[in-house]
Design a protein around this motif. Sequence first.
Motif, PDB file in Angstrom:
ATOM      1  N   ALA A  47       0.805  -1.223   0.000  1.00 44.28           N
ATOM      2  CA  ALA A  47       0.000   0.000   0.000  1.00 44.28           C
ATOM      3  C   ALA A  47       0.838   1.274   0.000  1.00 44.28           C
ATOM      4  CB  ALA A  47      -0.936  -0.002   1.207  1.00 44.28           C
ATOM      5  N   VAL A  48       2.107   1.178   0.429  1.00 44.87           N
ATOM      6  CA  VAL A  48       2.931   2.396   0.525  1.00 44.87           C
ATOM      7  C   VAL A  48       4.010   2.459  -0.555  1.00 44.87           C
ATOM      8  CG1 VAL A  48       2.529   2.525   3.009  1.00 44.87           C
ATOM      9  CG2 VAL A  48       4.588   1.379   2.165  1.00 44.87           C
ATOM     10  N   GLU A  53       8.441   5.048  -3.699  1.00 44.73           N
ATOM     11  CA  GLU A  53       9.122   5.323  -4.960  1.00 44.73           C
ATOM     12  C   GLU A  53       9.473   6.796  -5.080  1.00 44.73           C
ATOM     13  OE1 GLU A  53       8.604   4.107  -9.563  1.00 44.73           O
ATOM     14  OE2 GLU A  53       6.848   4.974  -8.624  1.00 44.73           O
ATOM     15  N   GLU A  54       8.552   7.662  -4.683  1.00 42.69           N
ATOM     16  CA  GLU A  54       8.799   9.095  -4.786  1.00 42.69           C
ATOM     17  C   GLU A  54       9.834   9.560  -3.763  1.00 42.69           C
ATOM     18  OE1 GLU A  54       6.270  13.266  -4.355  1.00 42.69           O
ATOM     19  OE2 GLU A  54       5.233  11.402  -4.844  1.00 42.69           O
ATOM     20  N   ALA A 133       7.855  -3.720   7.433  1.00 43.51           N
ATOM     21  CA  ALA A 133       6.583  -3.038   7.681  1.00 43.51           C
ATOM     22  C   ALA A 133       6.686  -2.094   8.872  1.00 43.51           C
ATOM     23  CB  ALA A 133       5.481  -4.070   7.916  1.00 43.51           C
ATOM     24  N   ASN A 134       7.479  -2.467   9.872  1.00 42.57           N
ATOM     25  CA  ASN A 134       7.638  -1.621  11.056  1.00 42.57           C
ATOM     26  C   ASN A 134       8.307  -0.292  10.730  1.00 42.57           C
ATOM     27  OD1 ASN A 134       6.440  -3.516  12.722  1.00 42.57           O
ATOM     28  ND2 ASN A 134       8.374  -4.476  13.308  1.00 42.57           N
ATOM     29  N   LEU A 141       5.808   6.844   5.452  1.00 40.72           N
ATOM     30  CA  LEU A 141       5.272   6.409   4.166  1.00 40.72           C
ATOM     31  C   LEU A 141       3.757   6.318   4.267  1.00 40.72           C
ATOM     32  CD1 LEU A 141       7.838   3.585   3.306  1.00 40.72           C
ATOM     33  CD2 LEU A 141       7.797   5.923   2.436  1.00 40.72           C
ATOM     34  N   ILE A 142       3.086   6.869   3.284  1.00 41.81           N
ATOM     35  CA  ILE A 142       1.627   6.896   3.308  1.00 41.81           C
ATOM     36  C   ILE A 142       1.058   5.951   2.262  1.00 41.81           C
ATOM     37  CG2 ILE A 142       1.525   9.248   4.176  1.00 41.81           C
ATOM     38  CD1 ILE A 142       0.914  10.191   1.353  1.00 41.81           C
TER      39      ILE A 142
END
Length: 451
Positions: A47-48, A53-54, A133-134, A141-142
Motif C-alpha cells: 500500500a505504501v 518510490e517518490e 513493515a515496522n 510512508l503513506i
Amino acid sequence: MAEQIPYGIAENLLMKLGSAVFHEIGLIYGVGGELRKLEEKLSTVRAVLLDAEEKQESSHAVADWVRRLKDVVYDADDLLDDFATEDLRRKTDDRGRFAAQVSDFFSPSNQLAFRFKMAHGIKAIRERLDDIANDISKFNLISGVITDVPVRNREWRETSSVVEKSHKIVGRDENRKEVIELLMQSSTQENLSKVVIVGIGGLGKTTLAQLVYNDQGVVSYFNLKMWVCVSDDFDVKILVRSIITSATNRDVENLELDQLQQRLHRHLDGKRYLLVLDDVWNEDVRKWGQLITLLPVGATGSKILVTTRSTRVASVIGIDSPYIVEGLKDDESWDLFESLAFKKGEEKMHPNLVAIGKDIVKMCKGVPLVIETLGRTLYFKTQERDWLSISNNKNLMLLGDEGNILSVLRLSYDNLPTHLKQCFVYCTLFPKDYRIEKKLLVKLWMAQGYL
C-alpha cells in the motif's frame, strides 16, 4: 540511482497467496496460518510503494528500505515456487505417474523434512517483512491507491531517418523549408560543407532533420543519403562503419580503419551525398577533424547536416552561425496539446479542463516534447484535480533548462500504471540509442515475472 520498485513481484505474490491452490497447500503442509500472515503483511507494505518510490529520490534510507523489500519478495517468490513444485509432484505421484522414479523422494521422512524446512522458511520471510513493515511509520510512508490507468501511445524514442506516422508535427514547415534551402546552396569554396541545427532537448531537432531528409526535393537533389545517430559515443571507427551501413543497407564487419576508409570512398566518391549526424555531443576538435579527413569530398553540393544541443559543438565543427530552432508559437503549442489531451470533440464538453490546459501549455515554453508528454499523460483523464496536479507541478513552473525538462518528463512515468513502471525502468539496462528488439524485450520481461 533509485531502486526499482518490485510492483510486479509483490502483485504476483499476493495473487498466489490468495489463490485456491495455496489455500490447499497451506492445509496440506500445515502452514496456512503463516501464509495468511505473510499475505497480510505484504498487503500492508504494498500500500505504501507509490510513496516509497517518490521519497527514495531524496532519501537514501528509503532507497535502502526498497532494496531490503526487493530481496525479501524475491526470496518469498522462490519459496512459493518451491511449494507449488512440490505440490505438483505430489499430485503427479498420487496419480501413479513416474511413481518408481520418485518413490524415495516422497517417503514419509522426506515429506516431514520438507514440511519443516518450508514452514521455517515462511516464518523467516514473514519476520523479515515484519521488520520492513515496522519501518513504514519511521519513514512516514503513506498509503496510496495503485490503479491501472489506461496509457496511450507510450513508446521509446529511437532516432532514425523515419518520421513516425503516429507523430503529430506542428509548426515546423517553415523551419523545414529554411534548412532545405541551406542544404541546396552550392559553395564555390568547398565540395563538402556543413549545416548545424542547434536547440535545447525536446524542441524537435531530430524531427526537423527527418522532415528534411525525407523531403522529395532533397531526395531528388542528392545522389545518396545517410543517417547516423551519434549520441555520446563519438568513436570515429564506429561512426565510419555506421555511415557505410547506412549507405549500403548492409552490416559491416569489424575492419581496420584504413580498410573502412577505402570502402567508404568506394561508395561515396564522386556522388553528391547528404550525411545526417544526429544528436552530436562531441566537443573534441581532434576527433571531429579525424572524421572529416576520412570522408570523401564527394561531388559539388555534398552536405553534412548535424543536430546538437550545443552551440559549442557547432563551433568545433567550424560553424559560427548555426540554424537555431525555437519553441512553438502559442497557437501551435495549443493545437499540439489539444490533439493529444482530448478525444476529438471532447474539449467542448470540458471547458474547465480547456482553461487549465491553456495554462499548462503556456508553462511548456513551446517545447514540443514536453507538450506531447503532458498531453498524452492527461488523455483519458477528465477529473479537474488530475489537470491541476500538472499545472501546479513545481518542475513545470521552473521549466527553462535541460534539467527541468527531464523532471517534467518524469511526470509521464509517474502517471504510468504500476505494472508498466517496472517494464519501463527495466529498459535502463540497455545503452543509450540501443535498438531494442520487441520480442526479445517481452521475453526478458516474462523472465523477470513482470507479465
